[in-house]
Design a protein around this motif. Structure first.
Motif, PDB file in Angstrom:
ATOM      1  N   GLN A   1      12.929 -11.148  -9.250  1.00  0.00           N
ATOM      2  CA  GLN A   1      12.498 -10.318  -7.704  1.00  0.00           C
ATOM      3  C   GLN A   1      13.627 -10.183  -6.919  1.00  0.00           C
ATOM      4  OE1 GLN A   1      10.407  -8.286  -7.340  1.00  0.00           O
ATOM      5  NE2 GLN A   1       8.392  -8.726  -8.362  1.00  0.00           N
ATOM      6  N   GLY A   2      13.991 -11.312  -6.495  1.00  0.00           N
ATOM      7  CA  GLY A   2      15.105 -11.575  -5.564  1.00  0.00           C
ATOM      8  C   GLY A   2      14.599 -11.861  -4.132  1.00  0.00           C
ATOM      9  N   GLN A   3      15.280 -12.447  -3.363  1.00  0.00           N
ATOM     10  CA  GLN A   3      14.919 -13.060  -2.094  1.00  0.00           C
ATOM     11  C   GLN A   3      16.179 -12.994  -1.304  1.00  0.00           C
ATOM     12  OE1 GLN A   3      13.364 -17.031  -1.799  1.00  0.00           O
ATOM     13  NE2 GLN A   3      12.260 -16.685  -0.006  1.00  0.00           N
ATOM     14  N   LEU A   4      15.922 -12.809   0.192  1.00  0.00           N
ATOM     15  CA  LEU A   4      16.922 -12.623   1.367  1.00  0.00           C
ATOM     16  C   LEU A   4      16.305 -13.626   2.425  1.00  0.00           C
ATOM     17  CD1 LEU A   4      17.905  -9.133   1.420  1.00  0.00           C
ATOM     18  CD2 LEU A   4      18.947 -10.770   0.160  1.00  0.00           C
ATOM     19  N   VAL A   5      17.250 -14.589   2.807  1.00  0.00           N
ATOM     20  CA  VAL A   5      16.822 -15.568   4.075  1.00  0.00           C
ATOM     21  C   VAL A   5      17.982 -15.477   4.966  1.00  0.00           C
ATOM     22  CG1 VAL A   5      16.199 -17.797   4.545  1.00  0.00           C
ATOM     23  CG2 VAL A   5      15.748 -16.994   2.357  1.00  0.00           C
ATOM     24  N   GLY A  26      17.928 -14.729  -6.742  1.00  0.00           N
ATOM     25  CA  GLY A  26      17.083 -14.348  -7.360  1.00  0.00           C
ATOM     26  C   GLY A  26      17.756 -13.211  -8.313  1.00  0.00           C
ATOM     27  N   ARG A  27      18.711 -12.571  -8.113  1.00  0.00           N
ATOM     28  CA  ARG A  27      19.111 -11.364  -8.782  1.00  0.00           C
ATOM     29  C   ARG A  27      20.581 -11.277  -8.254  1.00  0.00           C
ATOM     30  NH1 ARG A  27      16.804  -6.249  -5.426  1.00  0.00           N
ATOM     31  NH2 ARG A  27      14.685  -7.016  -5.955  1.00  0.00           N
ATOM     32  N   THR A  28      21.573 -10.384  -9.156  1.00  0.00           N
ATOM     33  CA  THR A  28      22.819 -10.328  -8.757  1.00  0.00           C
ATOM     34  C   THR A  28      22.862  -9.196  -7.967  1.00  0.00           C
ATOM     35  OG1 THR A  28      23.442 -10.979 -11.219  1.00  0.00           O
ATOM     36  CG2 THR A  28      24.950  -9.794  -9.924  1.00  0.00           C
ATOM     37  N   PHE A  29      23.545  -9.561  -6.890  1.00  0.00           N
ATOM     38  CA  PHE A  29      23.978  -8.752  -5.691  1.00  0.00           C
ATOM     39  C   PHE A  29      25.104  -7.799  -5.451  1.00  0.00           C
ATOM     40  CE2 PHE A  29      19.921  -9.144  -3.250  1.00  0.00           C
ATOM     41  CZ  PHE A  29      19.508 -10.390  -3.778  1.00  0.00           C
TER      42      PHE A  29
END
Length: 119
Positions: A1-5, A26-29
């Motif tokens: 899913q991915g997460q940004l903090v 959580g993913r390749t950005f």
């Protein structure tokens, strides 16, 4: 899913500097455009700065040009916003967001970090 903090917000006097960080997981950005937005109390969310996947192209809101610098470190999955010459009107919650390079919708948002600039 991915997460940004996001992190790095705080209280600073006018004329001071802060560096915000956005940690992605959580993913390749590398294929994502990363963007900083901000929202001040009682105002709509507004665009601040954007950087392409490779970091080769950046865009800034007129209000922050020459004062803010967006950058990214794809090896660390990090995006940064260096903010210099801060003004009271920069006070807002700052959000990091991601969208696919050819996409139009931001599908991942961070929780935000508060920046307060005192006069």
């Amino acid at each position: 899913q991915g997460q940004l903090v996001e992190s790095g917000g705080g209280l600073v006097q006018a004329g001071g500097s802060l560096r915000l960080s956005c940690a992605a997981s959580g993913r390749t950005f590398t294929g994502y455009v990363m963007t900083w937005f901000r929202q001040a109390p009682g105002k709509e969310r507004e665009f601040v700065a954007q950087i392409t996947g490779s970091g080769g192209v950046t865009n800034y809101a007129n209000s922050v040009k020459e004062r803010f610098t967006i950058s990214r470190d794809n090896a660390k999955n990090m995006v940064y916003l260096q903010m210099n010459s801060l003004k009271p009107e920069d006070t807002a919650v700052y959000f990091c967001a991601a969208r696919r390079m050819l996409g139009t919708q931001y599908d991942l948002w961070g929780q935000g970090t508060q920046v307060t600039v005192s006069s």
